[in-house]
Design a protein around this motif. Structure first.
Motif, PDB file in Angstrom:
ATOM      1  N   ILE A 133       1.089   7.598  -3.155  1.00  0.00           N
ATOM      2  CA  ILE A 133       0.569   6.420  -2.456  1.00  0.00           C
ATOM      3  C   ILE A 133       0.963   6.371  -0.986  1.00  0.00           C
ATOM      4  O   ILE A 133       0.303   5.691  -0.190  1.00  0.00           O
ATOM      5  N   GLU A 134       2.016   7.078  -0.624  1.00  0.00           N
ATOM      6  CA  GLU A 134       2.492   7.005   0.761  1.00  0.00           C
ATOM      7  C   GLU A 134       1.445   7.585   1.717  1.00  0.00           C
ATOM      8  O   GLU A 134       0.911   8.663   1.507  1.00  0.00           O
ATOM      9  N   GLY A 135       1.156   6.838   2.769  1.00  0.00           N
ATOM     10  CA  GLY A 135       0.193   7.294   3.770  1.00  0.00           C
ATOM     11  C   GLY A 135      -1.234   6.870   3.509  1.00  0.00           C
ATOM     12  O   GLY A 135      -2.107   7.093   4.354  1.00  0.00           O
ATOM     13  N   GLN A 136      -1.527   6.262   2.371  1.00  0.00           N
ATOM     14  CA  GLN A 136      -2.904   5.836   2.085  1.00  0.00           C
ATOM     15  C   GLN A 136      -2.942   4.470   1.407  1.00  0.00           C
ATOM     16  O   GLN A 136      -3.777   4.212   0.542  1.00  0.00           O
ATOM     17  N   ILE A 137      -2.021   3.600   1.822  1.00  0.00           N
ATOM     18  CA  ILE A 137      -1.992   2.234   1.294  1.00  0.00           C
ATOM     19  C   ILE A 137      -3.293   1.509   1.623  1.00  0.00           C
ATOM     20  O   ILE A 137      -3.852   0.788   0.788  1.00  0.00           O
ATOM     21  N   VAL A 172      -2.200  14.134  -7.228  1.00  0.00           N
ATOM     22  CA  VAL A 172      -1.918  12.705  -7.320  1.00  0.00           C
ATOM     23  C   VAL A 172      -2.541  11.935  -6.164  1.00  0.00           C
ATOM     24  O   VAL A 172      -3.108  10.847  -6.352  1.00  0.00           O
ATOM     25  N   LYS A 173      -2.473  12.465  -4.938  1.00  0.00           N
ATOM     26  CA  LYS A 173      -3.039  11.764  -3.777  1.00  0.00           C
ATOM     27  C   LYS A 173      -4.531  11.525  -3.941  1.00  0.00           C
ATOM     28  O   LYS A 173      -5.059  10.487  -3.525  1.00  0.00           O
ATOM     29  N   GLU A 174      -5.237  12.506  -4.516  1.00  0.00           N
ATOM     30  CA  GLU A 174      -6.673  12.336  -4.748  1.00  0.00           C
ATOM     31  C   GLU A 174      -6.944  11.438  -5.944  1.00  0.00           C
ATOM     32  O   GLU A 174      -7.897  10.655  -5.947  1.00  0.00           O
ATOM     33  N   LEU A 175      -6.083  11.528  -6.952  1.00  0.00           N
ATOM     34  CA  LEU A 175      -6.304  10.750  -8.170  1.00  0.00           C
ATOM     35  C   LEU A 175      -6.128   9.247  -7.932  1.00  0.00           C
ATOM     36  O   LEU A 175      -6.875   8.439  -8.483  1.00  0.00           O
ATOM     37  N   VAL A 176      -5.158   8.858  -7.131  1.00  0.00           N
ATOM     38  CA  VAL A 176      -4.873   7.431  -6.973  1.00  0.00           C
ATOM     39  C   VAL A 176      -6.004   6.684  -6.282  1.00  0.00           C
ATOM     40  O   VAL A 176      -6.156   5.464  -6.455  1.00  0.00           O
ATOM     41  N   MET A 226      11.361   1.768   0.987  1.00  0.00           N
ATOM     42  CA  MET A 226      11.207   1.028   2.235  1.00  0.00           C
ATOM     43  C   MET A 226      10.115   1.620   3.115  1.00  0.00           C
ATOM     44  O   MET A 226       9.419   0.873   3.828  1.00  0.00           O
ATOM     45  N   ARG A 227       9.920   2.902   3.062  1.00  0.00           N
ATOM     46  CA  ARG A 227       8.839   3.521   3.855  1.00  0.00           C
ATOM     47  C   ARG A 227       7.481   3.035   3.378  1.00  0.00           C
ATOM     48  O   ARG A 227       6.576   2.748   4.169  1.00  0.00           O
ATOM     49  N   VAL A 228       7.338   2.909   2.068  1.00  0.00           N
ATOM     50  CA  VAL A 228       6.085   2.383   1.518  1.00  0.00           C
ATOM     51  C   VAL A 228       5.939   0.896   1.854  1.00  0.00           C
ATOM     52  O   VAL A 228       4.857   0.436   2.223  1.00  0.00           O
ATOM     53  N   LEU A 229       7.037   0.137   1.749  1.00  0.00           N
ATOM     54  CA  LEU A 229       6.981  -1.295   2.052  1.00  0.00           C
ATOM     55  C   LEU A 229       6.644  -1.550   3.513  1.00  0.00           C
ATOM     56  O   LEU A 229       5.901  -2.484   3.842  1.00  0.00           O
TER      57      LEU A 229
END
Length: 434
Positions: A248-252, A216-220, A280-283
């Motif tokens: 998505i977390e860590g690569q916004i 998923v991290k590579e796909l997004v 909240m971590r993503v926000l």
């Protein structure tokens, strides 16, 4: 011995460096037809133009080629070097209409031809069961290669959509080991999306999902793979789990550079309300680059969504950022959309602060005038006039009527006139005689 006058003129012209054109024309007028007649003759007899398939080949019409073309004899075109020679199409497989409608020969190769692919799709979709079985069996060995072909992928999608349940099950078994390969491919990702849609709410869907979940991290952040993630979010919206946030977390900062990544962020944030801590971590990661997102071509949509549906603490933080840089954002093509959204979605407390900033006398001309005269800023002012409640509107109109100089400055520009027209069209303005 007497010389001919015309001959004497010609000798004199030859000895002189400047050759007069009118005398030359006079000497050869009897032997040469007028230019107009030559053009008429050329129009009368059509010129044969040989067909050239390479755009690099330049036509060089010398006298010999011209004579041959006038006699309707094809001229062999020659190029100055081998790099410019016309391409040969003899080695390419070409299908004539009779062959395209036929199911004889190599059907896999026919599916890689545009017309052949269309013909096979039509026959599979409209044909009887016997024809469907024949086409399916002949294409079975090429499912993977056709899934990655510019025309063949449409054939595979057609088979997945119109095939029998047994055929769809067999295609799932054949393509399942290649899901990761298809997910990152330009055409294969389309086939995989159709495969996921067919398998949803069946036991086989979990097998497909598990084979993709680890990537998923590579796909997004992949230009093709992100479409697969969007399809999964669409299918699993009601029972989505933490795997979206994991992706998505860590690569916004990577995702906000394109429209597809921003869509995934928007969707992930909106459907993760059941996981407040992870949300909240993503926000918080988004808010670290919120000022850049406000003026970003795609990131501004993320900020707008948070202003509409985000947690209250996030909305207040974004509103404060807007007030601190209201002029910068209002004069920006994408930032002005963020300011408009904040005005529409905010309460009266925020709108009153915006009005104070618009009419502040700290700088000259005041912000209200500077924005009204700008191509993007005038929309911010108009939206404020439109969405502010009646009490705020009346207070604004009173302050404007007490300062006629502001109205005069607005009328001096093209965009400011739009603001002035909106002011005068308001029913409340009649009482103040603006």
């Amino acid at each position: 011995m007497f010389q001919d006058p015309e001959e004497k003129d010609m000798i004199g012209d030859l000895l002189n460096d400047s050759f007069e054109a009118d005398k030359t024309k006079k000497s050869y007028s009897n032997n040469r037809p007028p230019a107009l007649e030559i053009k008429q003759q050329q129009k009368a007899s059509p010129v044969y133009q040989p067909k050239v398939y390479s755009p690099q080949v330049q036509h060089k019409a010398n006298s010999y080629d011209l004579d041959l073309r006038l006699t309707k004899i094809p001229v062999q075109q020659s190029a100055p070097n081998s790099a410019l020679k016309a391409k040969s199409y003899d080695c390419m497989t070409q299908f004539i209409p009779e062959e395209e409608t036929s199911l004889d020969g190599d059907l896999i190769s026919k599916c890689k031809d545009q017309n052949g692919a269309r013909s096979i799709q039509k026959q599979f979709q409209e044909g009887p069961v016997a024809i469907k079985d024949l086409i399916f069996s002949r294409l079975e060995k090429g499912f993977v290669s056709l899934s990655k072909d510019v025309f063949g992928n449409y054939v595979i999608q057609n088979l997945l959509e119109n095939g029998t349940p047994l055929q769809q099950q067999k295609m799932l078994v054949i393509l399942q080991p290649h899901t990761q390969q298809l997910a990152f491919h330009q055409y294969g990702c389309r086939v995989l999306q159709k495969l996921l849609q067919n398998a949803y709410k069946t036991p086989e869907f979990q097998v497909l999902f598990d084979s993709i979940k680890g990537k998923v991290k590579e796909l997004v952040i992949d230009q093709h793979g992100n479409h697969v993630v969007q399809k999964l979010i669409q299918l699993m919206e009601s029972d989505v789990s933490l795997w979206v946030l994991d992706g998505i977390e860590g690569q916004i900062s990577k995702l906000v550079t394109n429209s597809f990544g921003c869509r995934i962020i928007q969707k992930a944030v909106s459907i993760s309300n059941n996981h407040v801590e992870r949300q909240m971590r993503v926000l918080q990661e988004i808010m670290k680059i919120s000022q850049e997102l406000c003026t970003s071509q795609y990131g501004n949509y993320i900020i707008q969504q948070l202003l509409k549906d985000g947690p209250e603490v996030i909305q207040i933080e974004i509103q404060q950022i807007i007030m601190d840089k209201i002029e910068e954002y209002s004069l920006n093509k994408f930032g002005s959309n963020v300011v408009d959204c904040a005005i529409k979605c905010s309460d009266n407390k925020f709108k009153l602060k915006i009005m104070e900033l618009l009419l502040s006398q700290k700088n000259h001309p005041v912000l209200f005038v500077r924005l009204s005269k700008n191509a993007y800023g005038n929309y911010v002012v108009q939206n404020f006039l439109k969405f502010a409640d009646s009490e705020i509107q009346k207070e604004l109109y009173l302050k404007l009527t007490n300062n006629q100089q502001l109205l005069q400055e607005i009328q001096q520009s093209q965009f400011g006139q739009y603001v002035y027209q909106m002011l005068t069209q308001k029913l409340e303005l009649e009482a103040f005689k603006l």
